[in-house]
Design a protein around this motif. Sequence first.
Motif, PDB file in Angstrom:
ATOM      1  N   TRP A  37      21.055  -1.160 -39.246  1.00  0.00           N
ATOM      2  CA  TRP A  37      20.798  -0.926 -40.581  1.00  0.00           C
ATOM      3  C   TRP A  37      19.442  -1.997 -41.070  1.00  0.00           C
ATOM      4  O   TRP A  37      18.592  -1.649 -41.494  1.00  0.00           O
ATOM      5  CB  TRP A  37      21.687  -0.811 -41.457  1.00  0.00           C
ATOM      6  N   HIS A  38      19.884  -3.241 -40.580  1.00  0.00           N
ATOM      7  CA  HIS A  38      18.949  -4.224 -41.078  1.00  0.00           C
ATOM      8  C   HIS A  38      17.585  -4.126 -40.332  1.00  0.00           C
ATOM      9  O   HIS A  38      16.515  -4.526 -40.740  1.00  0.00           O
ATOM     10  CB  HIS A  38      19.586  -5.776 -41.018  1.00  0.00           C
ATOM     11  N   TRP A  39      18.002  -4.067 -38.938  1.00  0.00           N
ATOM     12  CA  TRP A  39      16.427  -3.842 -38.119  1.00  0.00           C
ATOM     13  C   TRP A  39      15.753  -2.793 -38.641  1.00  0.00           C
ATOM     14  O   TRP A  39      14.528  -2.753 -38.749  1.00  0.00           O
ATOM     15  CB  TRP A  39      17.050  -3.587 -36.668  1.00  0.00           C
TER      16      TRP A  39
ATOM     17  N   HIS B 197      30.717   1.895 -27.866  1.00  0.00           N
ATOM     18  CA  HIS B 197      29.668   1.731 -26.827  1.00  0.00           C
ATOM     19  C   HIS B 197      28.475   1.234 -27.423  1.00  0.00           C
ATOM     20  O   HIS B 197      28.265   1.718 -28.577  1.00  0.00           O
ATOM     21  CB  HIS B 197      29.287   3.015 -26.055  1.00  0.00           C
ATOM     22  N   ASP B 198      27.938   0.119 -27.064  1.00  0.00           N
ATOM     23  CA  ASP B 198      26.801  -0.539 -27.852  1.00  0.00           C
ATOM     24  C   ASP B 198      25.606   0.385 -28.319  1.00  0.00           C
ATOM     25  O   ASP B 198      25.001   0.207 -29.334  1.00  0.00           O
ATOM     26  CB  ASP B 198      26.104  -1.581 -26.826  1.00  0.00           C
ATOM     27  N   LEU B 199      25.257   1.255 -27.314  1.00  0.00           N
ATOM     28  CA  LEU B 199      24.017   2.270 -27.715  1.00  0.00           C
ATOM     29  C   LEU B 199      24.471   3.549 -28.354  1.00  0.00           C
ATOM     30  O   LEU B 199      24.016   3.916 -29.090  1.00  0.00           O
ATOM     31  CB  LEU B 199      23.187   2.347 -26.505  1.00  0.00           C
ATOM     32  N   LYS B 200      25.498   4.021 -27.593  1.00  0.00           N
ATOM     33  CA  LYS B 200      25.941   5.545 -27.937  1.00  0.00           C
ATOM     34  C   LYS B 200      26.713   5.600 -28.935  1.00  0.00           C
ATOM     35  O   LYS B 200      27.222   6.751 -29.635  1.00  0.00           O
ATOM     36  CB  LYS B 200      26.716   6.111 -26.576  1.00  0.00           C
TER      37      LYS B 200
ATOM     38  N   LEU C  83      16.214   1.629 -29.442  1.00  0.00           N
ATOM     39  CA  LEU C  83      14.726   1.217 -29.790  1.00  0.00           C
ATOM     40  C   LEU C  83      14.858  -0.375 -30.038  1.00  0.00           C
ATOM     41  O   LEU C  83      13.974  -1.156 -29.668  1.00  0.00           O
ATOM     42  CB  LEU C  83      14.148   1.939 -30.877  1.00  0.00           C
ATOM     43  N   MET C  84      15.891  -0.917 -30.694  1.00  0.00           N
ATOM     44  CA  MET C  84      16.097  -2.256 -30.884  1.00  0.00           C
ATOM     45  C   MET C  84      16.393  -3.129 -29.832  1.00  0.00           C
ATOM     46  O   MET C  84      15.787  -3.995 -29.705  1.00  0.00           O
ATOM     47  CB  MET C  84      17.632  -2.332 -31.591  1.00  0.00           C
ATOM     48  N   ALA C  85      16.825  -2.298 -28.589  1.00  0.00           N
ATOM     49  CA  ALA C  85      16.922  -3.127 -27.508  1.00  0.00           C
ATOM     50  C   ALA C  85      15.575  -3.367 -26.928  1.00  0.00           C
ATOM     51  O   ALA C  85      15.509  -4.325 -26.043  1.00  0.00           O
ATOM     52  CB  ALA C  85      17.718  -2.167 -26.572  1.00  0.00           C
TER      53      ALA C  85
END
Length: 633
Positions: free
Chosen positions: A381-383, A539-542, A350-352
């Motif tokens: 965490w911060h997002w 992996h960035d997302l997974k 979702l950040m993406a």
Amino acid sequence: MDYRITSYDDYRKKYDESVNNPEGFWADVASSFFWRKKWDSVLEWDFIKPEVKWFVNGKLNITENCLDRHLEGNGDKPAIIWEPNSKDEANRVISYRELHRDVCKFAAVLRSNGVKKGDRVCIYMGMVPELAIAMLACARIGAIHSIIFGGFSARSISDRLIDAGAAYMITCDGAFRGGKTIPLKDTVDDALANSPGVEKVIVFQRTHNPVSMIKGRDVWWHEEMTKVDEAELLPAEEMDAEDPLFILYTSGSTGKPKGVVHTTGGYMVYATYSFVNVFQVKQDDVHFCTADIGWITGHSYIVYGVLCAGCTSVMFEGIPTYPDAGRFWEIADRYKVNVFYTAPTAIRSLMAYGSQPIEGKNLDSLRVLGTVGEPINEEAWHWYDEHVGKKRCPIVDTWWQTETGGIMISNLAGITPAKPGFATLPLPGIQPVLMDEQGNVLEGNEVSGNLCIRFPWPSIIRTTYGDHERCRLNYFAAYEGMYFTGDGCYRDKDGMYRITGRVDDVLNVSGHRIGTAEVENAINMHTGVLESAVVGVPHDLKGQGIYAYVIMDVMPDDDAHTAADILQTVTRIIGPIARPDKVQFVKGLPKTRSGKIMRRILRKIAEGETRQLGDTSTLLDPDIVTLIAAGKK
Ligand code: 7RM
């Protein structure tokens, strides 16, 4: 709920009590549940055998605790709020009274179809309320449910059906997920071609896609329900505290998933106790856990723990990005969600999309946020803290496993301190220890080791279905007298725990556990594959991606084409969650003289490291490493 921990001092006090007098501590907690008959003794245990019994000779039914108990004071309160996949379809709000009625009715349907106490019932459904109804109905009559996540293949289903010796299945015609309709019943039909032990299939109609109904075997849910007398609410079967409640299959380091067995009394007590304390829930809270009920998180924190505590559980059929990336926040606002519990992989995805989908959403009902399934990176965490919690909601980072039944290490919302990247402190009742490779306990702080638990808690795994020795070898043999988690862990200067990830050959892809051996077995079934080795890569997302090294009998001319075929095979054998992100064809694998694959080296190469590959002198053929690193076939 007088077992609620109310302050940091109370936490310390209860923690000490749980260590010094565990039986007294748990007897107090268990006393606030409804027992047909109280236990004779609180705990009998032996981690060598292993054998653990909680609330010995206690009698109860978990559905009386989840449902009947709330009818008098809270019968009209929503038990489940169901949000459909499509925004155009009406939601469903099911009160405790309605849920109780439906569970009793469906329990009667199960009985009339021949299901008896102790029988195993496999459930393969999408996220519809009937899934919760099916599991509770099984529990009502003492049948053991085994839920199979809707993303698994026919082959995975039949493996589980056979292992569990299940004669009954409950499924749906199909499931809606995002823009897709998934033909669940077709997959079940394929699975049943290889598992003739199934006598009855009850099919809930959700999508109305055409399905084939086999005479004598398949019946419709809605037709069966009309045959039940509404006025006669089925009384609950009296269960022993140690009677199995469910089996849930999970991946380990071998190729074959294990059927983790949880029992009635201990699971109920711990799932509810951990729910109430970690999220600090209040009587009328609305809890939204985004997991699928096919995983342990959904079992404990969509169904059993939430209903036992008498709260309202939001159940969402769809996916976070359909029809847009604001869906979770819209649901949170619409149902005034107080506690939101999700996985780091969902936060990262979702950040993406940036903060735009979240702007304009209120989110002021939110009080507590939670994460589970994998280590959470600081950025996520911060997002989460800033954009979702608006810096006013504690984030609980909850570490636990299918085998533990409930949350083991986590901060308690607003009670004990949070620390980004740390699951922080054990719940009262949980005694973690860090071990070195030689089997020594690592005392003191600022140490890293393998995470073990040295004392039983009520919802500890009892056995792996049909193979107790496997349970012993997997969890109780590595460190004598301890439960071994399979995770690595660091304890910092303040005694806070940070889970660093699996130390065995288990991958964590988008919070899903997948064994490397399982993926390798699937790849090896593809025509022409001689051997394969699978490793995880960041992996960035997974969180972790799957990287496969494959040896073919004849090297392919068109790598991309053959790789795509192999992915197809993996999807067919296990399911889409196990699809490798990358396939590299190689001539050989780095093996030691004893034939062991050096995964350490393969992991480095997968991460793009081609030079510093460490000591390769023990390899049978060190040259192979150079070839692989250079991408040569
Ligand atoms: C609940 C669940 C268990 C594995 C476990 C860990 C990893 C889970 C966290 C975590 C770091 C966390 N059950 N894991 N929670 N790692 N921080 N908060 O996920 O059986 O499917 O997976 O997941 O490696 O052993 S599970």
